[in-house]
Write an enzyme that holds these catalytic residues in place. Structure first.
Site, short mmCIF file in Angstrom:
data_model
loop_
_atom_site.label_atom_id
_atom_site.label_comp_id
_atom_site.label_asym_id
_atom_site.label_seq_id
_atom_site.Cartn_x
_atom_site.Cartn_y
_atom_site.Cartn_z
N HIS A 18 0.85 -1.21 0.00
CA HIS A 18 0.00 0.00 0.00
C HIS A 18 0.89 1.25 0.00
O HIS A 18 1.71 1.42 0.90
CB HIS A 18 -0.89 -0.01 1.25
N HIS A 76 -7.92 8.27 -3.72
CA HIS A 76 -8.35 6.91 -4.09
C HIS A 76 -9.48 6.88 -5.12
O HIS A 76 -9.79 5.81 -5.63
CB HIS A 76 -8.80 6.15 -2.85
N ARG A 120 -2.77 24.13 2.91
CA ARG A 120 -3.24 23.13 1.95
C ARG A 120 -2.57 21.80 2.28
O ARG A 120 -1.39 21.60 2.00
CB ARG A 120 -2.87 23.58 0.53
N CYS A 158 -1.41 28.14 -4.62
CA CYS A 158 -1.91 26.82 -5.00
C CYS A 158 -2.35 26.87 -6.47
O CYS A 158 -2.88 27.88 -6.94
CB CYS A 158 -3.10 26.47 -4.12
N TYR A 180 -2.16 18.17 -10.84
CA TYR A 180 -1.37 19.38 -11.10
C TYR A 180 -0.80 19.42 -12.51
O TYR A 180 0.40 19.63 -12.72
CB TYR A 180 -0.27 19.55 -10.03
#
Ligand SMILES: Nc1nc2c(c(=O)[nH]1)N[C@H]1C(S)=C(S)[C@@H](COP(=O)(O)O)O[C@H]1N2
Ligand SMILES: [Mo]
Length: 513
Positions: free
Chosen positions: A70, A94, A178, A226, A365
């Site tokens: 994981h 996810h 953020r 951001c 992004y």
């Protein structure tokens, strides 16, 4: 033959296949029945010896074999014996077709429909899910109530316009925050920064004490923005979808970061940074950063090694140790670059021929054409956002007298480009005037901080309402697009369209009115 076809039409037949000229008929009885488990049964499977089970929607999965691989480490164990769905609503990374199909490989059956006797099991499970989530975020600090919270867990909040307006350097407690994940526990004494790459000795590490003692301290004022700043405006008045938090103009702040130059640290680690163009040929194209929370990103090696770019490994923010939300005890600060690459809580740096494999580097992004959909956005092909386009926004409008208003705001551009002009309009962009600029004391091509601006404008006559607009021009004479139409993208990043604020004429109030 007849009997054969009759047979095919029987209720019991679920499939017919022809392979190598042979007909095979699949009967209902041939399909393995899905196993049914109750919530109680699932809740008993929480250790490697019982097997570790989770619920997703109505499916039951045995993920024992998945745990060692994981990407988020053992954090997944918090969902053992429970539904993973509340955790996934927090770890939104996810929500991808890849994750769902990966999980299907571990499916062992279905959840039994909840009956009256399951009520206590459901309650029990919800209680333990709530507790597990609280534990995951147990290290998150208290935050200032003035912040505008866009998501509580993980914590995401923007700065109010008036707080951005009131100070050139945003105070730490008001700086936008953020986080993609919980704030990690970092022990300054035990902390070590690992560095790997060609020419660097295996196991090269530096403590915070060594970083502070061995390298020259540098202070750099940087506006971090951001990629999603002003996302909300990208779809205002349209029914176009955007994925992401509905940021307004406050996912940007300006702070003085202190620490050591990344370049100096890489040189001390043994990498020939002074000759990086030569070293390039050895295949170093990217510098990858990993954070203790599980986040990661990379920047081009040319940015990292260029003394003009002033990339920092920072340990102070506005003269104080970096607060937990902002990456204490050590974070990367990449001036002029989208803030997503300024990795917080950084504990590993790698010089590599490829970009970071982090989800946020490869599958987030990036910008796309206005016509690309969620399904057709090709993340493998698109370029990662690094330097950002020229940006500006209005932070305040206040009444001067009946027909005059005072406007204030910020402007900024990527790659260190300074702001040379901010144009403001009081009639929706028909006529313009120059705003007065408050330029930070930085070279014109290393202007990492924002430029503040203000202007007093006359409102048009004979109208009930008008639109105030700002747009900035940078040292490269780049300017902002008039509307979002040409730059809309389904991820909602890179909104740098003219900022517009509608106000009633005659009785102008503040922006919040
Ligand atoms: N380790 C880590 N670094 C990170 C993030 C994160 O979630 N974890 N978020 C990134 C993003 S998308 C932004 S916008 C900035 C926000 O920095 P701030 O919270 O100090 O304002 O940090 C960047 N670095
Ligand atoms: Mo971001």
């Amino acid at each position: 033959m007849r009997a054969f076809f009759d047979d095919l039409h029987g209720d019991d037949v679920v499939g017919v296949a022809i392979k190598d000229g042979q007909i095979s008929v699949k009967h209902r009885a041939d399909i393995p029945k899905a196993k049914i488990f109750t919530r109680h049964e699932v809740s008993l499977h929480t250790t490697p010896s019982t097997g570790i089970w989770i619920i997703h929607n109505q499916g039951v999965y045995d993920i024992t074999r998945f745990i060692p691989i994981h990407p988020g480490g053992s954090r997944i164990l918090l969902a053992a014996g429970k539904s993973i769905d509340p955790f996934w609503s927090v770890f939104s990374i996810h929500h991808t077709p890849e994750t769902y199909s990966l999980l299907e490989e571990y499916r062992i059956g279905d959840l039994a429909p909840d009956g009256p006797s399951d009520l206590s099991a459901i309650e029990e499970m919800q209680k333990s899910e709530t507790e597990a989530l609280a534990k995951l975020f147990g290290n998150d600090p208290e935050r200032d109530e003035r912040l505008i919270v866009r998501s509580e867990r993980p914590f995401n909040a923007e700065t109010r316009r008036e707080d951005l307006r009131d100070s050139f350097v945003t105070p730490n407690h008001l700086h936008y925050k953020r986080n993609h994940l919980p704030v990690p526990v970092v022990d300054e004494e035990e902390f070590a920064l690992e560095i790997e790459g060609p020419h660097i000795e295996d196991g090269f590490r530096l403590s915070i004490k060594e970083l502070k003692e061995r390298f020259e301290k540098a202070d750099v004022m940087v506006a971090l923005q951001c990629a999603g700043n002003r996302r909300k405006d990208m779809t205002t008045g349209t029914d176009k979808p955007v994925k992401g938090l509905p940021w307004e103009e406050g996912a940007i702040s300006n702070a003085v970061w202190s620490g050591v130059y990344l370049r100096d640290v890489l040189a001390a680690a043994g990498y020939p940074v002074k000759e990086y163009e030569k070293a390039h040929m050895e295949g170093v194209e990217h510098v990858q950063f990993d954070g203790l929370d599980g986040y990661g990103a990379s920047i081009p090696a040319t940015t990292a090694m260029d003394p003009q770019r002033e990339v920092l490994l920072a340990y102070e923010m506005n003269g104080e140790p970096i607060p937990p939300d902002h990456g204490g005890v050590l974070r990367v600060v990449v001036p002029g670059t989208v803030a997503a690459r300024s990795v917080k809580w950084v504990n590993k740096i790698a010089l590599s021929d490829e970009e970071s494999w982090s989800h946020w580097q490869r599958h987030d992004y990036k910008g796309f054409s206005p016509s690309a959909t969620q399904e057709t956005s090709d993340y493998e092909k698109a370029e990662s956002i690094q330097d950002m386009p020229v940006q500006s926004a209005i932070l305040d409008v206040s009444e001067r007298d009946n027909r005059t208003v005072h406007m204030q705001g910020y402007a900024w551009s990527g790659a260190g480009h300074g702001i040379v002009r901010v144009d403001v309009s009081a009639d929706g962009g028909k006529t313009w005037m120059d705003a007065e600029l408050h330029v930070p004391p930085q070279d014109r091509n290393r202007r990492w901080a924002w430029t503040k601006w203000e202007a007093t404008v006359k409102l048009p006559k004979g109208v009930k309402e008008t639109e105030l607009v700002c747009k900035a021009v940078d040292t490269g004479y780049n300017t902002q697009p008039e509307t979002v139409d040409s730059i809309y993208n389904v991820r909602g990043v890179l909104n740098s369209a003219w900022h517009r604020v509608r106000i009633p004429v005659g009785e102008t109030g503040g922006l919040d009115a």
